[in-house]
Design an enzyme around this catalytic site. Structure first.
Site, PDB file in Angstrom:
ATOM      1  N   TRP A  80       1.766   9.905 -14.919  1.00 24.79           N
ATOM      2  CA  TRP A  80       2.978   9.336 -14.329  1.00 24.79           C
ATOM      3  C   TRP A  80       3.543   8.215 -15.185  1.00 24.79           C
ATOM      4  O   TRP A  80       4.727   7.873 -15.054  1.00 24.79           O
ATOM      5  CB  TRP A  80       2.743   8.874 -12.897  1.00 24.79           C
ATOM      6  N   TRP A 115       7.361  10.623  -2.874  1.00 29.06           N
ATOM      7  CA  TRP A 115       6.696   9.525  -2.184  1.00 29.06           C
ATOM      8  C   TRP A 115       7.557   9.127  -0.990  1.00 29.06           C
ATOM      9  O   TRP A 115       8.763   8.950  -1.113  1.00 29.06           O
ATOM     10  CB  TRP A 115       6.494   8.342  -3.128  1.00 29.06           C
ATOM     11  N   THR A 116       6.933   8.951   0.169  1.00 32.84           N
ATOM     12  CA  THR A 116       7.705   8.921   1.413  1.00 32.84           C
ATOM     13  C   THR A 116       7.715   7.566   2.119  1.00 32.84           C
ATOM     14  O   THR A 116       7.997   7.505   3.316  1.00 32.84           O
ATOM     15  CB  THR A 116       7.177   9.993   2.382  1.00 32.84           C
ATOM     16  N   GLU A 117       7.426   6.462   1.408  1.00 35.68           N
ATOM     17  CA  GLU A 117       7.527   5.167   2.074  1.00 35.68           C
ATOM     18  C   GLU A 117       8.886   4.992   2.755  1.00 35.68           C
ATOM     19  O   GLU A 117       8.977   4.453   3.860  1.00 35.68           O
ATOM     20  CB  GLU A 117       7.317   4.027   1.070  1.00 35.68           C
ATOM     21  N   TYR A 131      10.142  10.985 -10.088  1.00 37.19           N
ATOM     22  CA  TYR A 131       9.794  10.347  -8.815  1.00 37.19           C
ATOM     23  C   TYR A 131      11.027  10.349  -7.915  1.00 37.19           C
ATOM     24  O   TYR A 131      12.032   9.704  -8.216  1.00 37.19           O
ATOM     25  CB  TYR A 131       9.311   8.908  -9.046  1.00 37.19           C
ATOM     26  N   ASP A 177      -4.218   7.610   2.035  1.00 35.83           N
ATOM     27  CA  ASP A 177      -3.757   6.394   1.368  1.00 35.83           C
ATOM     28  C   ASP A 177      -4.078   5.212   2.262  1.00 35.83           C
ATOM     29  O   ASP A 177      -4.717   5.379   3.308  1.00 35.83           O
ATOM     30  CB  ASP A 177      -2.258   6.466   1.034  1.00 35.83           C
ATOM     31  N   ARG A 233       2.031   8.454   3.879  1.00 36.31           N
ATOM     32  CA  ARG A 233       2.923   7.374   4.303  1.00 36.31           C
ATOM     33  C   ARG A 233       3.768   7.804   5.497  1.00 36.31           C
ATOM     34  O   ARG A 233       3.888   7.080   6.480  1.00 36.31           O
ATOM     35  CB  ARG A 233       3.821   6.954   3.136  1.00 36.31           C
ATOM     36  N   HIS A 237      -6.620   2.848  -3.005  1.00 36.35           N
ATOM     37  CA  HIS A 237      -5.776   3.377  -1.929  1.00 36.35           C
ATOM     38  C   HIS A 237      -6.651   3.857  -0.769  1.00 36.35           C
ATOM     39  O   HIS A 237      -6.425   4.926  -0.195  1.00 36.35           O
ATOM     40  CB  HIS A 237      -4.896   4.512  -2.444  1.00 36.35           C
ATOM     41  N   ASP A 253      11.573   9.107  -4.946  1.00 34.32           N
ATOM     42  CA  ASP A 253      11.943   7.969  -4.113  1.00 34.32           C
ATOM     43  C   ASP A 253      12.989   7.104  -4.801  1.00 34.32           C
ATOM     44  O   ASP A 253      13.517   6.165  -4.191  1.00 34.32           O
ATOM     45  CB  ASP A 253      10.721   7.137  -3.711  1.00 34.32           C
ATOM     46  N   ASP A 289      -5.493   6.111  -9.120  1.00 35.97           N
ATOM     47  CA  ASP A 289      -4.459   5.193  -9.605  1.00 35.97           C
ATOM     48  C   ASP A 289      -4.513   3.861  -8.870  1.00 35.97           C
ATOM     49  O   ASP A 289      -5.025   3.753  -7.764  1.00 35.97           O
ATOM     50  CB  ASP A 289      -3.077   5.822  -9.422  1.00 35.97           C
ATOM     51  N   GLU A 290      -3.961   2.846  -9.505  1.00 40.41           N
ATOM     52  CA  GLU A 290      -3.694   1.536  -8.912  1.00 40.41           C
ATOM     53  C   GLU A 290      -4.906   0.967  -8.181  1.00 40.41           C
ATOM     54  O   GLU A 290      -4.789   0.433  -7.076  1.00 40.41           O
ATOM     55  CB  GLU A 290      -2.485   1.633  -7.971  1.00 40.41           C
TER      56      GLU A 290
END
Length: 718
Positions: free
Chosen positions: A425, A500-502, A450, A226, A197, A296, A452, A358-359
């Site tokens: 997670w 996580w770096t969003e 987490y 990602d 990110r 992702h 973030d 994931d996701e």
């Protein structure tokens, strides 16, 4: 100095002020050691260490020599105490130089024994284990013993902490007499770094590795791909970085690139990746790469659309959230991923390779006739089973090359080979399920681990997820889930914090989120469970923060209790002091303008742009002032997009409305909002006479997916 003068009672030591600058702590003060060692015995005396003193290692022991030199360089840089490394020959001459052919060369004249000894004895491996050590400080000097190099390294870290408990600096140190026997509780003590990110430089990652080592962390999980970027050179597929490593600069990213017309780009060459792996290995840290499969994947599919489901080329995403792009399930795509893994394994010698998992939204698979035909040809009942098939292909390929697959806990869906390791997670039932199925598990629980999530509710906190995860919250986490048997607990490899770096575009922001919460993770992953005590940890923390200062770490100073201060004025509120109306998806978002200098941070529910000022004092108040900002919408909400609240805008123009008591109550004020290029604007409006305290609802009309408005401040005046 004569040996008898080196070893002093603590009372005598404190009688010599010149020796006490940066000296040992008082008898009743806790030893400022984080993580807390397994066993500590302390005596009421100290050992005097002077500049120019030596560190002895056995002749020919290259690993001990390198560790001792690392320790000496660390002490010189952070403590101002210069030591030199020697290697004894027949107890008399010294070896002080390591030739390029990795042989020790004899130099120097006979001399007295060095006061510090680093002793690596493989015969003691059974006693200390792969990462344990014994540290002894007494009248005979300072001695670190270990059965393996990692243990010797960690013994050096503990000694470094003893040398600078409160940031002391100078040519003399008083080291408290101790006997420490230490070993870690868990063998996986990790940090996940998201470079997909937002990108960190090689120098920044190496600095972070140094800091990890000083917390006795030993795994860097490196999130390299990602939807928003592919960050690692793959030579067989150059478009992965030529196309997949750049995205349009949207929002605050434009400040990093110099403007919205300049893309946000960055990737690591294979040479750089090898250097990071080498650098980490010298500090006994494994680098575990993460390459996301099967979801992702938008950045990869932007580079090679033939490996996606639709065959169409999307842009590298500028949006945060869960995206629909999955890899295809045909043989060509599987071969592509195996080719990628070949280059990954050549770069990263770690036992574990992370495939994400994931996701993975299944919409594209469900809509594709080709995927459905493949699924039925394989005899697979549903899309969860198809994902399981995919993960099993990757697991078998990695296993055939002597590696182990690890992935986020969604890889449990549809079944998983027992050899696979689960990064949990979701925690709770998901972790217990994985353990009961016989899988090794790493606990990476959200939200507690987490980073973030914010460290406090203070208004000057950087952007992120507004749920507070304080230092105390992290410290209170136990990696072994409740109710797990002793046999099950043996499957818990350890714990990992996740960066996580969003909302962390710079390394300064990374540091603020990491520290001092990394210290809490270090203790819960290293120290015995029975010794964990928040009061003890808090008492030892000032010494750790002093070390952070000496190392130049820009840690959060708001992390102790996570609470926010009371509003400064009864007649004014900022966005953190307002309630959101529905709490659907609340974020603290940084405005994109100005490009230079500080930018405002807004607390906003991106799915419902509506705020409540509870019990606002309206007696005598005849004016309201509201400062707002507009921002680009860059959120991928997948199936939740239909839940975004869109309010009708009068005359087609977004407006601010202020209602009394409820959002359907009397309209007190309204004002049109103008797009000012993402710069703030201030609305001043008259109010009718209202007495008493009432709730005020401030809402924005229009579609936030077109333009996201957010309140910064609101105030009342007569």
């Amino acid at each position: 100095m004569h040996t008898s003068l080196r070893h002093l009672s603590r009372a005598l030591a404190f009688a010599f002020p010149l020796l006490v600058a940066g000296a040992a702590q008082a008898d009743d003060a806790p030893l400022s050691l984080i993580p807390l060692p397994a066993e500590v015995q302390r005596q009421a005396s100290v050992f005097v260490l002077n500049a120019g003193d030596g560190i002895d290692v056995r002749a020919g022991d290259r690993q001990a020599f390198d560790i001792a030199n690392y320790f000496a360089a660390l002490v010189a840089k952070s403590r101002g105490l210069k030591l030199h490394v020697t290697a004894a020959v027949n107890g008399r001459t010294r070896l002080t130089k390591m030739d390029s052919d990795k042989q020790l060369r004899v130099s120097g004249a006979p001399g007295a024994d060095a006061p510090i000894v680093f002793l690596l004895s493989k015969a003691e491996a059974g006693r200390f284990g792969p990462e344990g050590y014994r540290l002894t400080v007494d009248g005979g000097g300072i001695r670190i013993e270990a059965g393996a190099p990692a243990g010797l390294f960690y013994g050096g870290v503990t000694l470094w902490q003893l040398l600078m408990p409160y940031g002391g600096h100078g040519a003399t140190a008083l080291v408290p007499d101790v006997v420490i026997e230490d070993r870690p509780r868990f063998r996986w003590r990790g940090l996940m770094l998201d470079s997909a990110r937002h990108f960190q430089s090689v120098a920044e990652i190496e600095q972070l590795i140094d800091w990890m080592a000083l917390h006795k962390l030993n795994v860097l999980q490196w999130h390299l791909t990602d939807d928003q970027g592919w960050r690692l050179e793959i030579r067989k597929y150059p478009k992965l970085t030529a196309i997949g490593a750049c995205r349009r600069a949207l929002g605050p990213d434009a400040a990093l690139t110099g403007g919205p017309g300049k893309p946000y780009c960055g990737f690591y060459t294979q040479a750089e990746a090898r250097e990071i792996v080498r650098y980490a290995a010298a500090r006994y840290i494994d680098v575990v790469p993460e390459i996301e499969i099967p979801g992702h994947a938008q950045a990869a599919i932007a580079a090679y659309p033939q490996f996606g489901v639709t065959g169409k080329r999307p842009a590298v995403s500028t949006d945060w959230g869960v995206h629909p792009y999955l890899y295809n399930v045909d043989d060509k795509t599987v071969r592509f991923l195996e080719d990628v893994l070949d280059e990954i394994m050549a770069l990263f010698p770690s036992t574990y390779i992370d495939v994400g998992g994931d996701e993975a939204l299944k919409d594209q698979w469900k809509a594709s006739p080709a995927v459905q035909a493949r699924m039925h040809a394989l005899g697979i009942a549903d899309e969860d089973g198809l994902q399981s098939w995919y993960i099993k292909q990757m697991e078998a390929y990695l296993s055939a090359h002597g590696r182990k697959l690890v992935g986020w806990d969604e890889i449990l869906q549809g079944g998983l080979p027992p050899e696979a390791t689960v990064m949990s997670w979701h925690g709770g039932d998901a972790a217990v399920q994985a353990i009961q199925q016989g899988h090794d598990v790493v606990m990476a629980y959200s939200p507690t681990l987490y980073l973030d999530y914010l460290q406090s509710s203070a208004h000057d906190e950087p952007p992120g997820r507004p749920t507070v995860v304080s230092l105390k919250d992290v410290y209170g986490f136990d990696p072994v889930p409740a109710g797990v048997t002793a046999t099950g607990a043996s499957h818990v490899l350890g714990a990992q914090i996740n960066l996580w770096t969003e909302y962390m575009p710079t390394f300064t922001r990374d540091q603020h989120s990491l520290f001092p919460r990394m210290a809490a993770l270090a203790e819960i992953a290293w120290s015995p469970a029975a010794s964990r005590d928040w009061s003890s940890f808090a008492a030892r923390l000032p010494g750790q923060l002093a070390r952070y200062d000496s190392l130049g770490i820009r840690y959060a100073k708001s992390s102790y209790d996570g609470s926010a201060a009371a509003p400064a004025s009864p007649d004014a509120r900022n966005s953190d002091e307002l309630n959101t109306c529905s709490e659907k998806l609340v974020l603290r978002i940084e405005g994109p303008r100005p490009l230079e200098g500080p930018r405002p941070v807004y607390r906003v529910d991106i799915m419902d742009t509506c705020w409540l000022w509870k019990q606002a004092p309206l007696d005598g108040m005849r004016h309201i002032s509201v400062t707002l900002g507009d921002m680009p919408w860059n959120y991928q909400l997948a199936h939740d997009i239909s839940s975004v609240v869109v309010r009708t805008a009068a005359q087609g123009q977004d407006a601010l409305e202020v209602h009394l008591d409820t959002c359907e109550g009397t309209l007190l004020a309204t004002a049109a909002l103008k797009d000012r290029g993402w710069l703030q604007q201030k609305i001043d409006a008259p109010l009718p006479a209202v007495t008493g305290n009432h709730d005020l609802c401030l809402l924005v009309t229009g579609d936030p997916k077109r333009l996201l408005w957010a309140v910064d401040t609101v105030s009342l005046s007569p």
